[in-house]
Write a protein that holds these residues in place. Sequence first.
Motif, PDB file in Angstrom:
ATOM      1  N   THR A 190      -2.648   6.186  16.417  1.00  0.00           N
ATOM      2  CA  THR A 190      -2.994   7.171  17.456  1.00  0.00           C
ATOM      3  C   THR A 190      -2.218   6.918  18.745  1.00  0.00           C
ATOM      4  OG1 THR A 190      -5.053   5.943  17.499  1.00  0.00           O
ATOM      5  CG2 THR A 190      -5.206   8.244  16.956  1.00  0.00           C
ATOM      6  N   ARG A 191      -1.836   5.693  18.952  1.00  0.00           N
ATOM      7  CA  ARG A 191      -1.023   5.382  20.135  1.00  0.00           C
ATOM      8  C   ARG A 191       0.346   6.081  20.042  1.00  0.00           C
ATOM      9  NH1 ARG A 191      -0.535   4.995  25.132  1.00  0.00           N
ATOM     10  NH2 ARG A 191       1.034   3.518  25.803  1.00  0.00           N
ATOM     11  N   PHE A 192       0.933   6.108  18.827  1.00  0.00           N
ATOM     12  CA  PHE A 192       2.193   6.838  18.636  1.00  0.00           C
ATOM     13  C   PHE A 192       2.018   8.320  18.984  1.00  0.00           C
ATOM     14  CE2 PHE A 192       4.353   3.895  15.226  1.00  0.00           C
ATOM     15  CZ  PHE A 192       4.976   3.169  16.229  1.00  0.00           C
ATOM     16  N   VAL A 193       0.836   8.866  18.698  1.00  0.00           N
ATOM     17  CA  VAL A 193       0.596  10.283  19.010  1.00  0.00           C
ATOM     18  C   VAL A 193       0.654  10.489  20.529  1.00  0.00           C
ATOM     19  CG1 VAL A 193      -0.968  12.245  18.761  1.00  0.00           C
ATOM     20  CG2 VAL A 193      -0.848  10.518  16.943  1.00  0.00           C
ATOM     21  N   GLN A 194       0.121   9.513  21.293  1.00  0.00           N
ATOM     22  CA  GLN A 194       0.185   9.619  22.761  1.00  0.00           C
ATOM     23  C   GLN A 194       1.615   9.436  23.259  1.00  0.00           C
ATOM     24  OE1 GLN A 194      -2.476   6.484  24.001  1.00  0.00           O
ATOM     25  NE2 GLN A 194      -4.309   7.711  23.612  1.00  0.00           N
ATOM     26  N   LEU A 195       2.335   8.494  22.646  1.00  0.00           N
ATOM     27  CA  LEU A 195       3.679   8.176  23.120  1.00  0.00           C
ATOM     28  C   LEU A 195       4.711   9.243  22.751  1.00  0.00           C
ATOM     29  CD1 LEU A 195       3.881   4.363  22.244  1.00  0.00           C
ATOM     30  CD2 LEU A 195       3.830   5.329  24.540  1.00  0.00           C
ATOM     31  N   TYR A 196       4.557   9.792  21.530  1.00  0.00           N
ATOM     32  CA  TYR A 196       5.563  10.732  21.012  1.00  0.00           C
ATOM     33  C   TYR A 196       4.882  12.006  20.508  1.00  0.00           C
ATOM     34  CZ  TYR A 196       7.546   5.985  20.450  1.00  0.00           C
ATOM     35  OH  TYR A 196       7.929   4.686  20.636  1.00  0.00           O
ATOM     36  N   PRO A 197       4.191  12.756  21.403  1.00  0.00           N
ATOM     37  CA  PRO A 197       3.394  13.902  20.922  1.00  0.00           C
ATOM     38  C   PRO A 197       4.224  14.939  20.171  1.00  0.00           C
ATOM     39  CG  PRO A 197       3.571  13.884  23.340  1.00  0.00           C
ATOM     40  CD  PRO A 197       4.124  12.584  22.858  1.00  0.00           C
ATOM     41  N   GLN A 198       5.512  15.084  20.560  1.00  0.00           N
ATOM     42  CA  GLN A 198       6.364  16.094  19.926  1.00  0.00           C
ATOM     43  C   GLN A 198       6.542  15.853  18.434  1.00  0.00           C
ATOM     44  OE1 GLN A 198       7.320  13.642  21.917  1.00  0.00           O
ATOM     45  NE2 GLN A 198       9.092  12.636  20.969  1.00  0.00           N
ATOM     46  N   MET A 199       6.359  14.601  17.994  1.00  0.00           N
ATOM     47  CA  MET A 199       6.557  14.314  16.567  1.00  0.00           C
ATOM     48  C   MET A 199       5.359  14.738  15.718  1.00  0.00           C
ATOM     49  SD  MET A 199       8.520  10.737  16.233  1.00  0.00           S
ATOM     50  CE  MET A 199       9.539  10.077  17.546  1.00  0.00           C
ATOM     51  N   PHE A 200       4.271  15.118  16.380  1.00  0.00           N
ATOM     52  CA  PHE A 200       3.047  15.402  15.631  1.00  0.00           C
ATOM     53  C   PHE A 200       2.653  16.877  15.676  1.00  0.00           C
ATOM     54  CE2 PHE A 200       3.178  10.980  16.622  1.00  0.00           C
ATOM     55  CZ  PHE A 200       2.794  10.385  15.428  1.00  0.00           C
ATOM     56  N   ASN A 201       3.495  17.682  16.348  1.00  0.00           N
ATOM     57  CA  ASN A 201       3.182  19.103  16.473  1.00  0.00           C
ATOM     58  C   ASN A 201       3.022  19.747  15.102  1.00  0.00           C
ATOM     59  OD1 ASN A 201       3.180  19.143  19.183  1.00  0.00           O
ATOM     60  ND2 ASN A 201       5.306  19.841  19.434  1.00  0.00           N
ATOM     61  N   GLY A 202       1.909  20.466  14.938  1.00  0.00           N
ATOM     62  CA  GLY A 202       1.745  21.278  13.734  1.00  0.00           C
ATOM     63  C   GLY A 202       1.173  20.557  12.524  1.00  0.00           C
ATOM     64  N   TYR A 203       0.926  19.258  12.625  1.00  0.00           N
ATOM     65  CA  TYR A 203       0.379  18.550  11.456  1.00  0.00           C
ATOM     66  C   TYR A 203      -1.150  18.549  11.489  1.00  0.00           C
ATOM     67  CZ  TYR A 203       4.974  16.660  10.365  1.00  0.00           C
ATOM     68  OH  TYR A 203       6.294  16.524  10.018  1.00  0.00           O
ATOM     69  N   THR A 204      -1.762  18.999  10.397  1.00  0.00           N
ATOM     70  CA  THR A 204      -3.225  18.915  10.312  1.00  0.00           C
ATOM     71  C   THR A 204      -3.621  18.093   9.086  1.00  0.00           C
ATOM     72  OG1 THR A 204      -3.191  20.992   9.112  1.00  0.00           O
ATOM     73  CG2 THR A 204      -3.706  21.108  11.475  1.00  0.00           C
ATOM     74  N   ASP A 205      -2.652  17.839   8.211  1.00  0.00           N
ATOM     75  CA  ASP A 205      -2.948  17.099   6.981  1.00  0.00           C
ATOM     76  C   ASP A 205      -2.154  15.789   6.972  1.00  0.00           C
ATOM     77  OD1 ASP A 205      -3.750  16.570   4.252  1.00  0.00           O
ATOM     78  OD2 ASP A 205      -1.717  17.181   3.693  1.00  0.00           O
ATOM     79  N   ALA A 206      -2.873  14.680   6.766  1.00  0.00           N
ATOM     80  CA  ALA A 206      -2.245  13.352   6.828  1.00  0.00           C
ATOM     81  C   ALA A 206      -1.164  13.183   5.759  1.00  0.00           C
ATOM     82  CB  ALA A 206      -3.309  12.274   6.686  1.00  0.00           C
ATOM     83  N   LEU A 207      -1.395  13.773   4.595  1.00  0.00           N
ATOM     84  CA  LEU A 207      -0.417  13.575   3.518  1.00  0.00           C
ATOM     85  C   LEU A 207       0.914  14.251   3.849  1.00  0.00           C
ATOM     86  CD1 LEU A 207      -2.743  12.287   2.107  1.00  0.00           C
ATOM     87  CD2 LEU A 207      -2.277  13.628   0.089  1.00  0.00           C
TER      88      LEU A 207
END
Length: 180
Positions: free
Chosen positions: A76-93
């Motif tokens: 979750t820390r990566f999500v705070q640091l690099y939010p642009q890399m997580f745009n649009g993902y709702t499924d972990a797989l």
Amino acid sequence: MKGVIFSEMIRWVEECLSPAVADRMITGANLPNEGSYTSVGSYPHQEALAMMGQLVEITGRPAHDLCHDYGYWLATRFVQLYPQMFNGYTDALTLLRDIDNKHNTEVVKLYPDARTPAIIASVDGEDLVISYASHRPFADVAWGLVHGYIAYCGQTAQYIVTRDETTPGPHAARFVINRA
Ligand code: HEM
């Protein structure tokens, strides 16, 4: 290894244990830079192992549990640091399938001299298998990151993750994910 992995490890200890424990860990590990890491700098990964060794002594917990917990927190820390890399993902797989590509493109763009591990996703029947391989011994951190992204997507109850114990660690691991 990039400084961000070290500085976040110190932050994890400060937040989840205490600043005093972080100080003891840094002092006991005899680090050449006394724990001051810049995120873009590169440092020997042995310094992370030395800090982890201290943490084992201080907490009495096994290294593999501590590394897993660090990876879980780091997700979750990566999500705070690099939010642009997580745009649009709702499924972990879907996210985990894309990590190797992210390591090799977006992460390398940020840190050109990064030597990221191979995180290869493959389908085995109904299961998704995530394989970790690295010249560094951080399979337990990868194990925590996999759990961390499933939790981040709110899917902990939906997926069962098993670690293939026949794979010799800590430079490699296989994580098998299937629907609960
Ligand atoms: C978008 C999410 C992610 C980002 C932004 C990210 C970024 C990074 C960065 C910057 C490094 C340092 C590389 C270096 O020092 O050369 C790294 C290393 C690492 N990454 Fe990722 N990562 C992500 C997801 C993952 C996932 C899901 C896993 C595991 C399944 C993983 C496993 C690791 C491990 C274990 C390392 C430590 C170095 C090694 O073992 O060789 N990462 N990552």
